[in-house]
Motif scaffolding. Structure first.
Motif, PDB file in Angstrom:
ATOM      1  N   THR A   1       0.821  -1.225   0.000  1.00  0.00           N
ATOM      2  CA  THR A   1       0.000   0.000   0.000  1.00  0.00           C
ATOM      3  C   THR A   1       0.852   1.271   0.000  1.00  0.00           C
ATOM      4  O   THR A   1       0.318   2.362  -0.006  1.00  0.00           O
ATOM      5  N   ARG A   2       2.207   1.085   0.045  1.00  0.00           N
ATOM      6  CA  ARG A   2       3.048   2.292   0.082  1.00  0.00           C
ATOM      7  C   ARG A   2       2.999   2.986  -1.280  1.00  0.00           C
ATOM      8  O   ARG A   2       2.765   2.341  -2.308  1.00  0.00           O
ATOM      9  N   PRO A   3       3.237   4.292  -1.308  1.00  0.00           N
ATOM     10  CA  PRO A   3       3.255   4.988  -2.595  1.00  0.00           C
ATOM     11  C   PRO A   3       4.378   4.447  -3.484  1.00  0.00           C
ATOM     12  O   PRO A   3       5.327   3.852  -2.984  1.00  0.00           O
ATOM     13  N   ALA A   4       4.252   4.634  -4.775  1.00  0.00           N
ATOM     14  CA  ALA A   4       5.272   4.175  -5.710  1.00  0.00           C
ATOM     15  C   ALA A   4       6.619   4.767  -5.302  1.00  0.00           C
ATOM     16  O   ALA A   4       6.669   5.864  -4.752  1.00  0.00           O
ATOM     17  N   PRO A   5       7.710   3.998  -5.536  1.00  0.00           N
ATOM     18  CA  PRO A   5       9.018   4.441  -5.056  1.00  0.00           C
ATOM     19  C   PRO A   5       9.420   5.811  -5.585  1.00  0.00           C
ATOM     20  O   PRO A   5      10.127   6.539  -4.917  1.00  0.00           O
ATOM     21  N   GLY A   6       8.948   6.171  -6.778  1.00  0.00           N
ATOM     22  CA  GLY A   6       9.252   7.502  -7.278  1.00  0.00           C
ATOM     23  C   GLY A   6      10.600   7.586  -7.946  1.00  0.00           C
ATOM     24  O   GLY A   6      11.366   6.629  -7.979  1.00  0.00           O
ATOM     25  N   THR A   7      10.866   8.747  -8.460  1.00  0.00           N
ATOM     26  CA  THR A   7      12.043   8.950  -9.284  1.00  0.00           C
ATOM     27  C   THR A   7      13.140   9.664  -8.502  1.00  0.00           C
ATOM     28  O   THR A   7      12.927  10.161  -7.396  1.00  0.00           O
ATOM     29  N   VAL A   8      14.284   9.745  -9.156  1.00  0.00           N
ATOM     30  CA  VAL A   8      15.420  10.497  -8.621  1.00  0.00           C
ATOM     31  C   VAL A   8      14.995  11.933  -8.324  1.00  0.00           C
ATOM     32  O   VAL A   8      15.261  12.465  -7.233  1.00  0.00           O
ATOM     33  N   GLY A   9      14.303  12.542  -9.281  1.00  0.00           N
ATOM     34  CA  GLY A   9      13.888  13.947  -9.101  1.00  0.00           C
ATOM     35  C   GLY A   9      12.970  14.102  -7.895  1.00  0.00           C
ATOM     36  O   GLY A   9      13.114  15.052  -7.110  1.00  0.00           O
TER      37      GLY A   9
END
Ligand code: GLN
Length: 285
Positions: free
Chosen positions: A6-14
């Motif tokens: 359920t955690r948010p997507a890991p996301g990007t470097v930025g």
């Protein structure tokens, strides 16, 4: 249905760098930490703003961002610090080496190249070596010296010894409370960056992640310096030098202590910020 993360997507470097900025981190610190956790050079980050982190990378980075925001030195989070051109491993068992201390190393190297140049194998000692920064930088700059280093902390000596091994440098380490365990031969040059902050200095709160015994000797910030100066004559050859780092406002007091003990040619050097930072003198013998 299977259990979902359920955690948010890991996301990007930025996005990771933006989160660090929102926590108040310096841009450089954030980049160094992220590069460390992605095992990439910092330059790679600049060209890969859209690269996606794994959940493990994101969690490790965010944990370190929170620790950095709490004042943990970047060197402890990265596990290393560059000092006088050497890459040193540092842990919370040792003081994070400061650029100010390079003033002491430069002065030592000038003496070894000047007044002490005729000695084929000068005996040099670093008292309270911590990570080994001073001992290793002087050995690097003047390989002919016989370098000894002591510290009261076994954990610190472990770090220093590891650094000497990694750098392939010969330094002999001894666990000792200042001069107490030091045996002959006498020294041509003694160096120290001792604890010198007054025990009630509010500045200590900002340094709470570093070993307290490396920062303050107790209520009187000059206590360790005075002890070192008073014990020095028994261990110095005639013509030897003693150089000490101290607080920006302790120059006059340290010069007085050296002169009262009988040292000659007592002088002070300033650090890059222009503060009085190191004082020393020659033992006439
Ligand atoms: N220069 C360090 C500081 O004030 C202290 C180092 C020391 O006590 N030797 O942050």
């Amino acid at each position: 249905m299977t259990a979902q993360d359920t955690r948010p997507a890991p996301g990007t470097v930025g996005e990771a760098l933006a989160r660090a900025k929102a926590r108040g981190l310096d841009r450089l610190d954030a980049q160094l930490l992220l590069a460390h956790h992605l095992d990439r050079p910092r330059s790679w980050l600049l060209a890969h703003d859209d690269a996606v982190l794994t959940p493990a990378q994101r969690d490790a980075f965010d944990t370190d961002v929170a620790r950095r925001a709490d004042g943990v030195p970047i060197a402890y989070l990265l596990g290393q610090r560059e000092f006088h051109g050497l890459l040193l491993q540092v842990t919370p068992d040792v003081l994070d080496p400061r650029p100010d201390t390079e003033t002491l190393v430069d002065w030592a190297l000038e003496l070894l190249d000047g007044e002490l140049a005729a000695l084929p194998a000068p005996q040099v000692l670093d008292l309270g070596t911590g990570s080994g920064a001073i001992a290793l930088a002087v050995k690097q700059g003047a390989p002919r010296v016989r370098m000894r280093a002591l510290d009261a902390s076994a954990a610190a000596l472990n770090v220093a010894q590891g650094n000497a091994q990694r750098l392939g440098m010969e330094v002999s380490f001894t666990q000792s409370d200042w001069w107490s365990a030091l045996t002959s031969p006498r020294l041509h040059l003694a160096l120290s960056n001792p604890p010198y902050i007054d025990g009630d200095d509010p500045h200590l709160a900002q340094l709470r992640h570093e070993p307290l015994q490396a920062l303050t000797p107790g209520p009187d910030g000059l206590q360790a310096i005075t002890h070192i100066v008073q014990g020095a004559p028994a261990h110095l050859e005639p013509g030897a030098w003693l150089l000490l780092e101290h607080g920006f406002d302790q120059g006059a007091a340290v010069r007085r202590t050296l002169e009262q003990q009988g040292f000659a040619a007592v002088t002070t050097r300033r650090d890059l910020a222009g503060h009085e930072r190191c004082s020393g003198g020659r033992w006439p013998g």
